[in-house]
Design a protein around this motif. Sequence first.
Motif, PDB file in Angstrom:
ATOM      1  N   GLY A 105      13.173 -22.618 -36.061  1.00  0.00           N
ATOM      2  CA  GLY A 105      12.775 -21.318 -35.530  1.00  0.00           C
ATOM      3  C   GLY A 105      11.943 -21.313 -34.271  1.00  0.00           C
ATOM      4  O   GLY A 105      11.581 -20.233 -33.788  1.00  0.00           O
ATOM      5  N   ALA A 106      11.605 -22.480 -33.710  1.00  0.00           N
ATOM      6  CA  ALA A 106      10.775 -22.491 -32.503  1.00  0.00           C
ATOM      7  C   ALA A 106      11.455 -21.714 -31.377  1.00  0.00           C
ATOM      8  O   ALA A 106      10.837 -20.898 -30.695  1.00  0.00           O
ATOM      9  CB  ALA A 106      10.487 -23.927 -32.074  1.00  0.00           C
ATOM     10  N   PHE A 107      12.746 -21.978 -31.168  1.00  0.00           N
ATOM     11  CA  PHE A 107      13.590 -21.165 -30.290  1.00  0.00           C
ATOM     12  C   PHE A 107      14.624 -20.515 -31.193  1.00  0.00           C
ATOM     13  O   PHE A 107      15.437 -21.203 -31.809  1.00  0.00           O
ATOM     14  CB  PHE A 107      14.286 -22.031 -29.228  1.00  0.00           C
ATOM     15  N   VAL A 157      14.668  -9.874 -31.529  1.00  0.00           N
ATOM     16  CA  VAL A 157      13.579 -10.769 -31.136  1.00  0.00           C
ATOM     17  C   VAL A 157      14.100 -12.153 -30.789  1.00  0.00           C
ATOM     18  O   VAL A 157      14.857 -12.758 -31.560  1.00  0.00           O
ATOM     19  CB  VAL A 157      12.533 -10.882 -32.270  1.00  0.00           C
ATOM     20  N   PHE A 158      13.678 -12.643 -29.622  1.00  0.00           N
ATOM     21  CA  PHE A 158      13.975 -14.015 -29.210  1.00  0.00           C
ATOM     22  C   PHE A 158      12.650 -14.768 -29.161  1.00  0.00           C
ATOM     23  O   PHE A 158      11.783 -14.450 -28.355  1.00  0.00           O
ATOM     24  CB  PHE A 158      14.651 -14.028 -27.836  1.00  0.00           C
ATOM     25  N   THR A 159      12.456 -15.737 -30.064  1.00  0.00           N
ATOM     26  CA  THR A 159      11.209 -16.491 -30.076  1.00  0.00           C
ATOM     27  C   THR A 159      11.365 -17.748 -29.227  1.00  0.00           C
ATOM     28  O   THR A 159      12.417 -18.368 -29.205  1.00  0.00           O
ATOM     29  CB  THR A 159      10.807 -16.899 -31.501  1.00  0.00           C
ATOM     30  N   PHE A 160      10.298 -18.099 -28.529  1.00  0.00           N
ATOM     31  CA  PHE A 160      10.336 -19.319 -27.715  1.00  0.00           C
ATOM     32  C   PHE A 160       8.963 -19.968 -27.690  1.00  0.00           C
ATOM     33  O   PHE A 160       7.958 -19.366 -28.090  1.00  0.00           O
ATOM     34  CB  PHE A 160      10.827 -19.028 -26.299  1.00  0.00           C
ATOM     35  N   VAL A 177       9.355 -13.444 -27.470  1.00  0.00           N
ATOM     36  CA  VAL A 177       7.990 -13.545 -27.981  1.00  0.00           C
ATOM     37  C   VAL A 177       7.492 -14.986 -27.975  1.00  0.00           C
ATOM     38  O   VAL A 177       8.217 -15.907 -28.388  1.00  0.00           O
ATOM     39  CB  VAL A 177       7.905 -12.994 -29.427  1.00  0.00           C
ATOM     40  N   ILE A 178       6.255 -15.159 -27.504  1.00  0.00           N
ATOM     41  CA  ILE A 178       5.591 -16.457 -27.572  1.00  0.00           C
ATOM     42  C   ILE A 178       4.184 -16.244 -28.109  1.00  0.00           C
ATOM     43  O   ILE A 178       3.548 -15.225 -27.819  1.00  0.00           O
ATOM     44  CB  ILE A 178       5.551 -17.158 -26.187  1.00  0.00           C
TER      45      ILE A 178
END
Length: 313
Positions: A177-179, A124-127, A26-27
């Motif tokens: 938490g950004a990545f 969920v993988f946040t980037f 997710v971005i």
Amino acid sequence: FKGSAAKNIKRQQRLETRQKFEGVSVILILDSPKWFQRRYTALVSNVLVNTPRDWALQIFYTPDGQSQIGLDINPGLVRLTQIYKERLILTPLPLELLQKFGTRRKLKYWTDKWMWENMVADKVFTFGGNGAMCGNSRRLSFLDSADSSSSSAMLFFNQLDYVGTPWRQFYGRGGDGAFSYRNRTAMILAIQHNPHDGSTDETTYFIKTLLAMNDKLGTSFRVATKEQSVFFGGASYSSNSTETELGPPLVIAGTLSELDTSHRERMLEWCPEIKLIFPALHNPFCFGAEPNSEECAKSICALKDPKERPGGC
């Protein structure tokens, strides 16, 4: 359909989509300067090629303003939506959320339940734009197994509800938490238990809430240890022995300011994807068989007179 009927239909559609994917990257795209917006195609490509086919990539954006312009000026991103039409999902943010947070308070969106409820998978993988995934990572990968569920990355992530890149708060617990990798349900439960106060940064908010719930309510949310966070995204975590060198992590975020020049250069060689966020020394005087140090210096922003760089470098 209106009212509760429409809500039920949307809820069922989200459930069916969620069952379709094992996970989602997710971005969130809001207002950004043009030079940053031109990275979007490369950012999305980087994550698509380093995550498995049964993982979606979801872009949350505003359907007008700079967010939409950022999508429009990236024809490569349009092509990706055609090539990866089964995986690439564009989700517009609702007007009420935009009115609540505006386009400048990006991190606040992550603390709203709507964001997490509308993600298409629980894993969920946040980037974002301050780092990249390293395709040559030796520690973790989504792609080192024919079955993504048994990949080294998922065997690692399945032990956790939250892990981000190394930071100093909470004695290294959790990570920035950004990545990050997060469990969607855990994020929703945290928001329901302790609604965001409107000022705390989102990473601190989630980690503090999850740890407090474990302490006070007896829940068992699995927040990464400092060591797990370093293993996930620690660029300086390596052995002195060449034979046992761990190499680059799965993700690298930030400018690696904590590393000396030689170590940073080695990380850039191992993980060239991270050059996405570093300024390019494109002047021919700065490289080649006979570089010209004096002429090269003239092209480096940081070496110019401050009056010539009022907007920074």
